[in-house]
Design an enzyme around this catalytic site. Structure first.
Site, short mmCIF file in Angstrom:
data_model
loop_
_atom_site.label_atom_id
_atom_site.label_comp_id
_atom_site.label_asym_id
_atom_site.label_seq_id
_atom_site.Cartn_x
_atom_site.Cartn_y
_atom_site.Cartn_z
N HIS A 107 0.85 -1.19 0.00
CA HIS A 107 0.00 0.00 0.00
C HIS A 107 0.88 1.23 0.00
O HIS A 107 1.94 1.23 0.62
CB HIS A 107 -0.91 0.01 1.24
CG HIS A 107 -2.09 0.91 1.08
ND1 HIS A 107 -2.03 2.26 1.34
CD2 HIS A 107 -3.34 0.65 0.64
CE1 HIS A 107 -3.21 2.78 1.08
NE2 HIS A 107 -4.02 1.84 0.65
N ASP B 13 -7.92 -5.54 0.12
CA ASP B 13 -8.40 -6.35 -1.00
C ASP B 13 -7.97 -7.81 -0.93
O ASP B 13 -8.44 -8.63 -1.71
CB ASP B 13 -7.91 -5.75 -2.33
CG ASP B 13 -8.58 -4.43 -2.60
OD1 ASP B 13 -9.77 -4.31 -2.26
OD2 ASP B 13 -7.93 -3.54 -3.14
N1 CMC Z 1 4.25 -7.49 -4.84
C1 CMC Z 1 5.59 -7.47 -5.00
N2 CMC Z 1 6.34 -6.35 -4.86
C2 CMC Z 1 5.71 -5.22 -4.53
C3 CMC Z 1 4.30 -5.17 -4.35
C4 CMC Z 1 3.57 -6.37 -4.50
N3 CMC Z 1 2.26 -6.38 -4.34
N4 CMC Z 1 3.94 -3.91 -4.03
C5 CMC Z 1 5.05 -3.19 -4.04
N5 CMC Z 1 6.12 -3.96 -4.34
C6 CMC Z 1 7.52 -3.53 -4.37
C7 CMC Z 1 7.80 -2.73 -5.65
O1 CMC Z 1 8.27 -3.58 -6.68
C8 CMC Z 1 8.83 -1.74 -5.19
O2 CMC Z 1 10.08 -2.40 -5.18
P1 CMC Z 1 11.43 -1.55 -5.47
O3 CMC Z 1 11.54 -0.55 -4.35
O4 CMC Z 1 12.51 -2.58 -5.43
O5 CMC Z 1 11.25 -0.91 -6.80
C9 CMC Z 1 8.46 -1.45 -3.74
O6 CMC Z 1 7.72 -2.62 -3.29
C10 CMC Z 1 7.57 -0.21 -3.58
O7 CMC Z 1 6.44 -0.35 -4.45
P2 CMC Z 1 5.81 0.84 -5.29
O8 CMC Z 1 5.06 0.26 -6.43
O9 CMC Z 1 6.86 1.85 -5.59
O10 CMC Z 1 4.83 1.43 -4.20
P3 CMC Z 1 3.56 2.33 -4.48
O11 CMC Z 1 3.28 3.02 -3.20
O12 CMC Z 1 3.77 3.15 -5.69
O13 CMC Z 1 2.41 1.26 -4.83
C11 CMC Z 1 0.62 -0.27 -4.65
C12 CMC Z 1 1.43 0.81 -3.94
C13 CMC Z 1 -0.61 -0.59 -3.80
C14 CMC Z 1 0.14 0.26 -6.02
C15 CMC Z 1 1.51 -1.53 -4.83
O14 CMC Z 1 1.91 -2.03 -3.56
C16 CMC Z 1 0.81 -2.63 -5.63
O15 CMC Z 1 0.84 -2.60 -6.86
N6 CMC Z 1 0.13 -3.61 -4.94
C17 CMC Z 1 -0.64 -4.61 -5.61
C18 CMC Z 1 -1.98 -4.02 -6.02
C19 CMC Z 1 -2.91 -3.85 -4.84
O16 CMC Z 1 -3.06 -4.73 -4.01
N7 CMC Z 1 -3.58 -2.68 -4.79
C20 CMC Z 1 -4.60 -2.40 -3.78
C21 CMC Z 1 -4.21 -1.26 -2.90
S1 CMC Z 1 -5.32 -1.16 -1.48
C22 CMC Z 1 -6.85 -0.72 -2.14
C23 CMC Z 1 -6.91 0.66 -2.62
O17 CMC Z 1 -6.65 1.58 -1.83
O18 CMC Z 1 -7.28 0.85 -3.77
#
Ligand code: CMC
Length: 427
Positions: free
Chosen positions: A305, A362
């Protein structure tokens, strides 16, 4: 004078006021930055930027705290109802018994759709995704209810907010009915908000539909858990759309479109599809390795998240609700065991520990919704239904703010500098 932050640029010093909220990080007021220095700030994805002032919802991602108007989400999920939380979000205080009854009555009087809207559904293919129908039909509401689209009139704003909250269950249930080829059911205002939605979704005209209290309670709790979540992508979309003065129905349709993405509301659908793909617990290590591999686009859906870096308090309630629904419906889904095992393995894996990746709301919601009988394609539509109250509350807060301006971010331009047009025969 309060705290100031000093910025040195081009040999000069500039002071910027530090603004304090009631709780949470202070913010640096840089509104004069461009006028004073000719510079913009650069923050793609708004990782360090407060886009507005708000008194609705507070999140402390490090501590796993989520408060609506000060009340912890766990207490609201345990003791409250979605209608009560809706009142709280819209009005700032919990309602008295009379206020709640009046609010529920008002909402129940707006549950029907204009009869002509029903014909809109037949324009969609039967296999249309419910979210595409939601985007279209909610956007179309402005063509039917223009008597409540004067956004400068607080009375209009209240009526359109009530209409949106009341009609979303009807719109979502009709999207479901259209896909399965069953007749649409009109709302039954003797039922609760959530009971009525369950009946419109799963009832048929030929039979009396019996609302199972435990399922009604679980569904209501899921709505509470999704009601609002501060300045997330879809809420910011609603605010940005609304900042131009667009009508509320158009703004909420924009929010629905944003919510649809798999990184946001579409994650519950993606999480259940992922669990189905993984299948049995013995396959989990393979998928965990894939999630860690930078060359593989696979991510653990329902994990991670932007804000929560400890745990998502909504996920805790959700996990508990799975068991309650399974008990009430006397069902069991082996995917729940897979999910529990996946959570356990991921939470003990250094990659997920270091990056502070935890199950989010989720991760478990799909298992519950599936047990209740919803196809995966409906999951995000349910999220949209529940989030509508948060969207309209945030939209109202923004429009009521006398200092409100149109949202207009700036950019760091990296394209070509000015050059002369080259005629076609010279290229
Ligand atoms: N699985 C594997 N690696 C992950 C995941 C994951 N689900 N989420 C983040 N990472 C890694 C990512 O690769 C990155 O690694 P690095 O620093 O080496 O590049 C690091 O963790 C930080 O991730 P980010 O994508 O830069 O973080 P963000 O804050 O931009 O993204 C997120 C947050 C929710 C989009 C992301 O965690 C994700 O894609 N999760 C899966 C989708 C999901 O479950 N979304 C629902 C969110 S809760 C409901 C809502 O509020 O809508």
């Amino acid at each position: 004078m309060g705290d100031q932050v000093k910025l040195s640029a081009g040999g000069a010093d500039y002071d910027y006021a530090v603004l304090k909220g009631s709780v949470g990080p202070d913010v640096v007021d840089i509104r004069k930055l461009y006028a004073q220095t000719g510079m913009f700030t650069f923050d793609p994805g708004f990782t360090s930027t407060a886009s507005c002032e708000s008194a609705l919802t507070y999140i402390d991602g490090d501590e796993g705290v989520l408060l609506h108007r000060g009340y912890p989400i766990g207490q609201l999920a345990e003791n409250s109802s979605f209608m009560e939380v809706s009142y709280l979000l819209l009005n700032g205080e919990l309602p008295s018994k009379d206020e709640l009854e009046k609010f529920e009555f008002t909402i129940s009087r707006h549950t029907m759709l204009h009869e002509q809207l029903r014909t809109f559904y037949t324009g969609f293919r039967r296999d249309a995704h419910p979210m595409s129908i939601m985007c279209g039909v909610v956007g179309a509401l402005s063509a039917f209810y223009h008597d409540s689209t004067d956004i400068s009139d607080p009375e209009h704003r209240t009526i359109s907010s009530h209409r949106l909250i009341a009609k979303m269950p009807t719109i979502a249930a009709m999207a479901f009915k259209y896909a399965v080829g069953q007749p649409f059911l009109y709302p039954d205002n003797d039922l609760s908000y959530t009971g009525n939605f369950l009946r419109m979704t799963f009832g048929v005209p030929a039979e009396e539909y019996e609302v199972i209290p435990e399922v009604e309670k679980a569904m209501d709790r899921i709505f509470i858990l999704h009601a609002d979540h501060e300045q997330n992508a879809s809420t910011s979309t609603v605010r940005l759309a609304g900042s131009s003065g667009a009508n509320p129905f158009a703004c909420i349709a924009a929010g629905i479109a944003c919510l649809w993405g798999p990184a946001h509301g579409g994650a519950n659908e993606a999480a259940l599809n992922m669990l189905k793909e993984i299948g049995t617990p013995d396959k989990i290590p393979h998928y965990i390795e894939r999630a860690k591999d930078k060359n593989d686009p696979f991510r653990l859906m329902g994990f991670g998240h932007r804000v929560y870096k400890n745990y998502d308090p909504r996920a805790t309630v959700m996990q508990k609700t799975v068991r309650e629904v399974f008990d009430a419906l006397k069902v069991n889904d082996p995917l729940f065991e897979t999910a529990l095992r996946l959570e356990e393995l991921a939470l003990n894996d250094p990659y997920f520990i270091e990056k502070k990746l935890f199950p989010n709301v989720d991760f478990y919601s799909g298992i519950i919704l599936s047990a209740i009988g919803f196809p995966t394609s409906m999951f995000t539509a349910l999220f949209a239904l529940a989030r509508t109250v948060g969207w309209v509350a945030q939209w109202n807060e923004m429009i009521s703010d006398p200092g409100q301006k149109i949202g207009r971010p700036r950019q760091l331009y990296t394209g070509p500098t000015q050059r002369d047009y080259v005629p076609l025969d010279k290229r």
